[in-house]
Design a protein around this motif. Structure first.
Motif: not given
Length: 479
Positions: A407-423
């Motif tokens: 489950i941890a590996r799948i979650n990591a693969q899911a968020v890999n490459g995301m660049q969230p911006k917080i304003s």
């Protein structure tokens, strides 16, 4: 070809070649291809002890003797009998059970609708009802009841109804006899006393009447003597007249008897002559009939011989044609058998391959089933060891199967490459500007729109509609 003749109480039932169904006759020729059976029409006695039960649920035994045979006065009934019963002996177990079944069935049904008293007192009506209903059933077999004798009812062991009824009748008769004896004794004593009184009264009365009667008797005796003398004379005269009349009648009858005797002799002679002429005529007829039958037999024999010759010739032609057709059919059968053997071989090979594949699939399914059963046994054992706590079992299985790591590996693969911006954006105004609470909430909503729209644009590249808002930096960059 055989000439067969039935006896006085028999019929010939002929079937086979040239006959559509069945033919009954007293005498007939039996040709080749035909079968002849003799039907015995004499009736047979069937003795039964029918066990029945009345409307009061009282069982009884009814001995009965039925004389049953084929119906000889109806040809349709004889045909039914020939078709249904001719193959069985009339004394065989099959016919005996058939007749007994019909009689017992109808007797029991009728007895169930009547009380025991009605059956016992109305034996004649009961016999008539049984006779009619049994005859109605036997009509479908061509049988007729010639005689039916229903004997007296008999008690079933353990149900002595008639014995008790007889004892009751005997006791009633004995009691009635005692009552009659007492009544007669009473009447005798009373009558004796009455007779003594009447005797005394009548003695005195008779003494008085005797004197009167004696006087009357003397006068009557004198009158009677005169009457007797007169009657004697009159009787003598009547007898003389009757004697003369009798002599005249005797002479007349003698003359009549003589005339009748002569006429009888003449009539007897004429009758003998007439009878001789009739017998001579019968003899001539018999002779003519005999000659006719002789000629008919000769012609029939000649025709039968010619028929046999033609039949043999036709059979020979048919035999040759059958053999030729059988040869053609044999060749076709052999060719078909060869094709069948080839088809059977291919089918057997395919069947063996299919059975092998089926066996492999079956074994694979058995392995999966055995594995599932083992895992089920393993899980049940773990659940018992954990005290029936399903949550602990689930956690143990997830740890044992490395599901948390997956489950941890799948979650990591899911968020890999995301660049969230917080304003974080603020208008710099607080509650000190004097606005009321309602307007402050509206201002808060509007203050959230610019950073929200900017974030949406940065994440998706979509712009808000022009009527809603315009992002200055984005507009400048687009220019």
């Amino acid at each position: 070809m055989i000439w067969k003749t039935a006896g006085a109480s028999e019929y010939l039932a002929i079937t086979g070649w040239g006959i559509t169904d069945i033919r009954l006759a007293k005498k007939s020729w039996v040709f080749p291809g035909q079968r002849c059976t003799r039907l015995d029409l004499s009736p047979v006695n069937y003795t039964f002890e029918v066990q029945g039960m009345s409307a009061e649920k009282l069982p009884f035994v009814l001995p009965a003797v039925f004389t049953i045979g084929p119906r000889v006065d109806d040809m349709d009934s004889l045909l039914l009998y020939a078709m249904l019963m001719s193959e069985h002996d009339k004394r065989s177990k099959h016919v005996d059970e058939l007749v007994q079944g019909v009689i017992e069935g109808e007797t029991r049904v009728l007895a169930a609708s009547m009380t025991m008293e009605q059956i016992f007192k109305g034996t004649k009506e009961f016999k008539k009802e049984v006779f009619e209903k049994v005859q109605l059933e036997l009509n479908q077999f061509g049988l007729l009841i010639y005689n039916a004798n229903v004997k007296q009812l008999v008690d079933v062991p353990g149900h002595e109804y008639f014995s008790y009824l007889g004892q009751k009748t005997q006791m009633e008769a004995a009691n009635q006899a005692k009552i009659d004896v007492a009544e007669a004794k009473k009447k005798g004593e009373i009558g004796a006393k009455e007779r003594q009184g009447l005797t005394s009264q009548n003695a005195a009365k008779i003494d008085a009447e005797t004197k009167i009667i004696t006087t009357q008797r003397l006068g009557d005796a004198q009158k009677e003597e005169i009457n007797v003398k007169t009657s004697v004379e009159l009787y003598k005269n009547q007898k003389e007249a009757e004697l003369v009349k009798s002599k005249a009648e005797l002479a007349t009858k003698n003359a009549g008897w003589s005339q009748a005797s002569q006429l009888a002799e003449v009539e007897s002679a004429k009758a003998v002559a007439i009878r001789e002429a009739e017998l001579q005529t019968e003899v001539e007829k018999k002779k003519a009939l005999n000659q006719t039958e002789k000629l008919r037999a000769e012609l029939l024999s000649k025709a039968a011989v010619e028929y046999e010759i033609k039949v043999q010739e036709a059979n020979w032609d048919l035999y040759k044609k059958q053999k030729a057709a059988e040869a053609v059919l044999y060749e076709a059968q052999k060719a078909a058998e060869a094709q069948k053997v080839s088809a059977d071989a291919n089918f057997y090979a395919r069947q063996q391959a299919a059975e092998s594949e089926l066996y492999a699939k079956k074994k694979e399914a058995e392995g999966i089933t055995a594995l599932a059963q083992a895992e089920g046994f393993y899980l049940n054992t773990l659940l018992k060891q954990l005290g029936g706590n399903y949550t602990e079992l689930r956690d143990y299985m997830m740890v044992n199967k490395n599901m948390y790591q997956d489950i941890a590996r799948i979650n990591a693969q899911a968020v890999n490459g995301m660049q969230p911006k917080i304003s974080v954006w603020s208008n710099g105004k607080g509650s000190e500007d004097g606005t009321n609470g309602a307007m402050k909430d509206v201002a808060g909503v509007y203050s959230m729109l610019p950073p929200l729209l900017k974030t949406v644009h940065e994440q998706t590249g979509m712009l808000p509609p022009a009527w809603l808002a315009t992002l200055s930096d984005v507009t400048h960059e687009s220019n």
